[in-house]
Write a protein that holds these residues in place. Structure first.
Motif, PDB file in Angstrom:
ATOM      1  N   LEU A  91      14.524 100.256  56.310  1.00  0.00           N
ATOM      2  CA  LEU A  91      14.110  99.346  55.246  1.00  0.00           C
ATOM      3  C   LEU A  91      13.777  97.981  55.867  1.00  0.00           C
ATOM      4  O   LEU A  91      14.527  97.493  56.709  1.00  0.00           O
ATOM      5  CB  LEU A  91      15.287  99.186  54.275  1.00  0.00           C
ATOM      6  CG  LEU A  91      15.003  98.500  52.952  1.00  0.00           C
ATOM      7  CD1 LEU A  91      14.415  99.507  51.967  1.00  0.00           C
ATOM      8  CD2 LEU A  91      16.283  97.919  52.365  1.00  0.00           C
ATOM      9  N   ARG A  94      15.288  92.287  53.481  1.00  0.00           N
ATOM     10  CA  ARG A  94      14.850  91.534  52.305  1.00  0.00           C
ATOM     11  C   ARG A  94      15.611  90.210  52.218  1.00  0.00           C
ATOM     12  O   ARG A  94      16.796  90.154  52.575  1.00  0.00           O
ATOM     13  CB  ARG A  94      15.169  92.310  51.024  1.00  0.00           C
ATOM     14  CG  ARG A  94      14.714  93.753  50.985  1.00  0.00           C
ATOM     15  CD  ARG A  94      13.228  93.836  50.751  1.00  0.00           C
ATOM     16  NE  ARG A  94      12.836  95.049  50.056  1.00  0.00           N
ATOM     17  CZ  ARG A  94      12.388  96.164  50.636  1.00  0.00           C
ATOM     18  NH1 ARG A  94      12.318  96.243  51.944  1.00  0.00           N
ATOM     19  NH2 ARG A  94      12.030  97.204  49.910  1.00  0.00           N
ATOM     20  N   GLU A  96      16.940  88.824  49.670  1.00  0.00           N
ATOM     21  CA  GLU A  96      18.152  88.883  48.825  1.00  0.00           C
ATOM     22  C   GLU A  96      19.367  89.353  49.623  1.00  0.00           C
ATOM     23  O   GLU A  96      20.504  89.006  49.316  1.00  0.00           O
ATOM     24  CB  GLU A  96      17.947  89.736  47.561  1.00  0.00           C
ATOM     25  CG  GLU A  96      17.445  91.145  47.768  1.00  0.00           C
ATOM     26  CD  GLU A  96      15.917  91.253  47.722  1.00  0.00           C
ATOM     27  OE1 GLU A  96      15.240  90.295  48.166  1.00  0.00           O
ATOM     28  OE2 GLU A  96      15.413  92.289  47.264  1.00  0.00           O
ATOM     29  N   ASN A 188      24.213  97.430  52.042  1.00  0.00           N
ATOM     30  CA  ASN A 188      23.036  97.410  51.179  1.00  0.00           C
ATOM     31  C   ASN A 188      22.601  98.869  51.073  1.00  0.00           C
ATOM     32  O   ASN A 188      21.702  99.313  51.783  1.00  0.00           O
ATOM     33  CB  ASN A 188      21.930  96.549  51.784  1.00  0.00           C
ATOM     34  CG  ASN A 188      20.645  96.637  50.961  1.00  0.00           C
ATOM     35  OD1 ASN A 188      20.663  97.049  49.799  1.00  0.00           O
ATOM     36  ND2 ASN A 188      19.533  96.277  51.566  1.00  0.00           N
ATOM     37  N   PRO A 189      23.269  99.625  50.210  1.00  0.00           N
ATOM     38  CA  PRO A 189      22.990 101.064  50.167  1.00  0.00           C
ATOM     39  C   PRO A 189      21.709 101.330  49.383  1.00  0.00           C
ATOM     40  O   PRO A 189      21.201 100.429  48.711  1.00  0.00           O
ATOM     41  CB  PRO A 189      24.202 101.614  49.404  1.00  0.00           C
ATOM     42  CG  PRO A 189      24.559 100.522  48.457  1.00  0.00           C
ATOM     43  CD  PRO A 189      24.239  99.229  49.178  1.00  0.00           C
ATOM     44  N   PRO A 190      21.181 102.552  49.446  1.00  0.00           N
ATOM     45  CA  PRO A 190      20.043 102.888  48.590  1.00  0.00           C
ATOM     46  C   PRO A 190      20.492 102.761  47.128  1.00  0.00           C
ATOM     47  O   PRO A 190      21.581 103.220  46.794  1.00  0.00           O
ATOM     48  CB  PRO A 190      19.778 104.364  48.921  1.00  0.00           C
ATOM     49  CG  PRO A 190      20.502 104.630  50.198  1.00  0.00           C
ATOM     50  CD  PRO A 190      21.655 103.692  50.239  1.00  0.00           C
ATOM     51  N   TYR A 191      19.679 102.132  46.288  1.00  0.00           N
ATOM     52  CA  TYR A 191      20.116 102.005  44.888  1.00  0.00           C
ATOM     53  C   TYR A 191      19.003 102.151  43.857  1.00  0.00           C
ATOM     54  O   TYR A 191      19.164 101.799  42.701  1.00  0.00           O
ATOM     55  CB  TYR A 191      20.889 100.695  44.668  1.00  0.00           C
ATOM     56  CG  TYR A 191      20.193  99.409  45.072  1.00  0.00           C
ATOM     57  CD1 TYR A 191      19.053  98.966  44.423  1.00  0.00           C
ATOM     58  CD2 TYR A 191      20.725  98.608  46.093  1.00  0.00           C
ATOM     59  CE1 TYR A 191      18.450  97.770  44.783  1.00  0.00           C
ATOM     60  CE2 TYR A 191      20.119  97.414  46.466  1.00  0.00           C
ATOM     61  CZ  TYR A 191      18.988  96.998  45.801  1.00  0.00           C
ATOM     62  OH  TYR A 191      18.395  95.816  46.153  1.00  0.00           O
ATOM     63  N   ILE A 192      17.844 102.614  44.289  1.00  0.00           N
ATOM     64  CA  ILE A 192      16.768 102.818  43.322  1.00  0.00           C
ATOM     65  C   ILE A 192      16.973 104.201  42.673  1.00  0.00           C
ATOM     66  O   ILE A 192      17.166 105.188  43.391  1.00  0.00           O
ATOM     67  CB  ILE A 192      15.385 102.789  44.021  1.00  0.00           C
ATOM     68  CG1 ILE A 192      15.224 101.541  44.899  1.00  0.00           C
ATOM     69  CG2 ILE A 192      14.251 102.928  43.012  1.00  0.00           C
ATOM     70  CD1 ILE A 192      15.000 100.249  44.192  1.00  0.00           C
ATOM     71  N   VAL A 204       6.342  99.437  49.347  1.00  0.00           N
ATOM     72  CA  VAL A 204       7.706  99.964  49.381  1.00  0.00           C
ATOM     73  C   VAL A 204       7.676 101.489  49.344  1.00  0.00           C
ATOM     74  O   VAL A 204       8.254 102.162  50.197  1.00  0.00           O
ATOM     75  CB  VAL A 204       8.536  99.408  48.193  1.00  0.00           C
ATOM     76  CG1 VAL A 204       9.946  99.986  48.202  1.00  0.00           C
ATOM     77  CG2 VAL A 204       8.566  97.889  48.238  1.00  0.00           C
ATOM     78  N   ALA A 212      16.437 105.255  52.453  1.00  0.00           N
ATOM     79  CA  ALA A 212      17.063 103.932  52.308  1.00  0.00           C
ATOM     80  C   ALA A 212      16.910 103.369  50.906  1.00  0.00           C
ATOM     81  O   ALA A 212      17.481 102.327  50.586  1.00  0.00           O
ATOM     82  CB  ALA A 212      16.458 102.962  53.319  1.00  0.00           C
ATOM     83  N   LEU A 213      16.125 104.055  50.062  1.00  0.00           N
ATOM     84  CA  LEU A 213      15.870 103.541  48.711  1.00  0.00           C
ATOM     85  C   LEU A 213      16.567 104.357  47.636  1.00  0.00           C
ATOM     86  O   LEU A 213      17.074 103.816  46.656  1.00  0.00           O
ATOM     87  CB  LEU A 213      14.355 103.605  48.401  1.00  0.00           C
ATOM     88  CG  LEU A 213      13.401 102.769  49.238  1.00  0.00           C
ATOM     89  CD1 LEU A 213      11.954 103.159  48.903  1.00  0.00           C
ATOM     90  CD2 LEU A 213      13.606 101.281  48.973  1.00  0.00           C
TER      91      LEU A 213
HETATM   92  N1  GLN Z   1      15.749  95.855  47.457  1.00  0.00           N
HETATM   93  C1  GLN Z   1      14.971  97.017  47.725  1.00  0.00           C
HETATM   94  C2  GLN Z   1      13.764  97.086  46.819  1.00  0.00           C
HETATM   95  O1  GLN Z   1      13.792  96.555  45.752  1.00  0.00           O
HETATM   96  C3  GLN Z   1      15.790  98.270  47.570  1.00  0.00           C
HETATM   97  C4  GLN Z   1      16.784  98.349  48.624  1.00  0.00           C
HETATM   98  C5  GLN Z   1      17.826  99.348  48.384  1.00  0.00           C
HETATM   99  O2  GLN Z   1      17.667 100.365  47.690  1.00  0.00           O
HETATM  100  N2  GLN Z   1      18.925  99.065  48.945  1.00  0.00           N
HETATM  101  O3  GLN Z   1      12.767  97.649  47.171  1.00  0.00           O
END
Ligand code: GLN
Length: 283
Positions: A91, A94, A96, A188-192, A204, A212-213
């Motif tokens: 990834l 970012r 943030e 910062n784990p995958p969180y989508i 993206v 990673a997403l």
């Molecule tokens: N912040 C990333 C995005 O919005 C996602 C990163 C994540 O899943 N950790 O694309």
């Protein structure tokens, strides 16, 4: 055509293609081609570029028009003032996530010889930043992806942090040995949510690794594990800090409330959006 005219032409082209920051992108790509900083570009504006420079610029612009992220074209992403090599294996760091690193550093600084665990290190940007900014820390950095880990190691070598960071190829908390406890788990784990990935911007969805997403059906697969099992991996008084996505705040609060942490706090990112959960283990 002068350098300035060439750049103006490409700014118009990127703008017409709907790319958000066309001027900044052209400047970054030009500073790569003309081997100078963005601010020095003005000094080259009146010059005539060589044929080779024009060719390289055209190739860079073509990649950007194909929505390849700037960082992939340059091979570098900035994080916390450090340059990290990036590729499609990791990834792109970012802004943030810099808030997450800053909070982690604030917690680690007063501790004597702290140990931190960066779960899903990717480019290594969090782990290496902690090592650089907190000289006494030892960091364990894990990733399930071997190619990500290789890049993270390269970054640690380049940034002279390799002595402080131990890399482990593993999926999640089992990167820590049985009974091994740390002061801080940072991630910062995958969180989508899986179903939202197709709707992300092309930079993206086509270039960041889905590994990673993708945080599973509701995006919270990793936070669920961290909330339930993180505490047993922390020393008394240790903390867990993890990034999460837009709109996930109340679900995150719910997950951590269920797992009886001593305290749970949510912090905003620089744009004022809830972005980081900080959970403290009991004493
Ligand atoms: N912040 C990333 C995005 O919005 C996602 C990163 C994540 O899943 N950790 O694309």
């Amino acid at each position: 055509m002068t350098v300035r005219e060439l750049m103006d032409k490409y700014v118009r082209l990127l703008r017409r293609a709907g790319i958000k920051s066309p001027r900044a992108d052209v400047e970054w790509l030009a500073s790569d081609v003309f081997k100078c900083s963005r601010s020095e570009l003005a000094l080259h504006g009146h010059k005539m570029p060589t044929r080779e420079q024009v060719d390289r610029m055209r190739k860079n612009i073509k990649r950007r028009l194909d929505r390849e992220p700037l960082q992939h074209i340059l091979g570098i992403g900035d994080f916390y003032g450090y340059e990290f090599r990036v590729s499609s294996a990791v990834l792109i760091p970012r802004p943030e996530t810099e808030t997450l690193a800053e909070l982690a550093l604030g917690f680690l600084h007063p501790l004597p010889a702290p140990v931190a665990f960066d779960l899903g290190t990717g480019s290594g940007c969090i782990a290496i930043t902690l090592a650089k900014r907190c000289p006494g820390v030892k960091v364990i950095a894990s990733d399930v992806s071997e190619s990500a880990l290789n890049l993270a190691k390269l970054n640690a070598e380049t940034l002279d942090a390799i002595e402080q960071v131990e890399f482990r190829e593993a999926d999640g908390l089992p990167a820590l040995a049985e009974g091994e406890q740390v002061d801080l788990i940072v991630s910062n784990p995958p969180y989508i949510p899986s179903g939202d990935i197709a709707g992300l911007q092309p930079e993206v969805r086509h270039y960041d690794p889905h590994l990673a997403l993708d945080g599973g059906e509701d995006g919270l697969q990793f936070h669920r594990l961290l909330a339930a099992e993180g505490q047993s991996r922390l020393k008394p008084g240790g903390k867990l800090m993890a990034e999460f996505g837009d709109g996930q705040e109340s679900a995150i609060e719910g997950l951590f409330a269920q797992a009886a942490w001593a305290s749970v706090k949510i912090t905003n990112d620089l744009t004022g959006r809830p972005r980081i959960v900080i959970a403290s283990a009991g004493q």
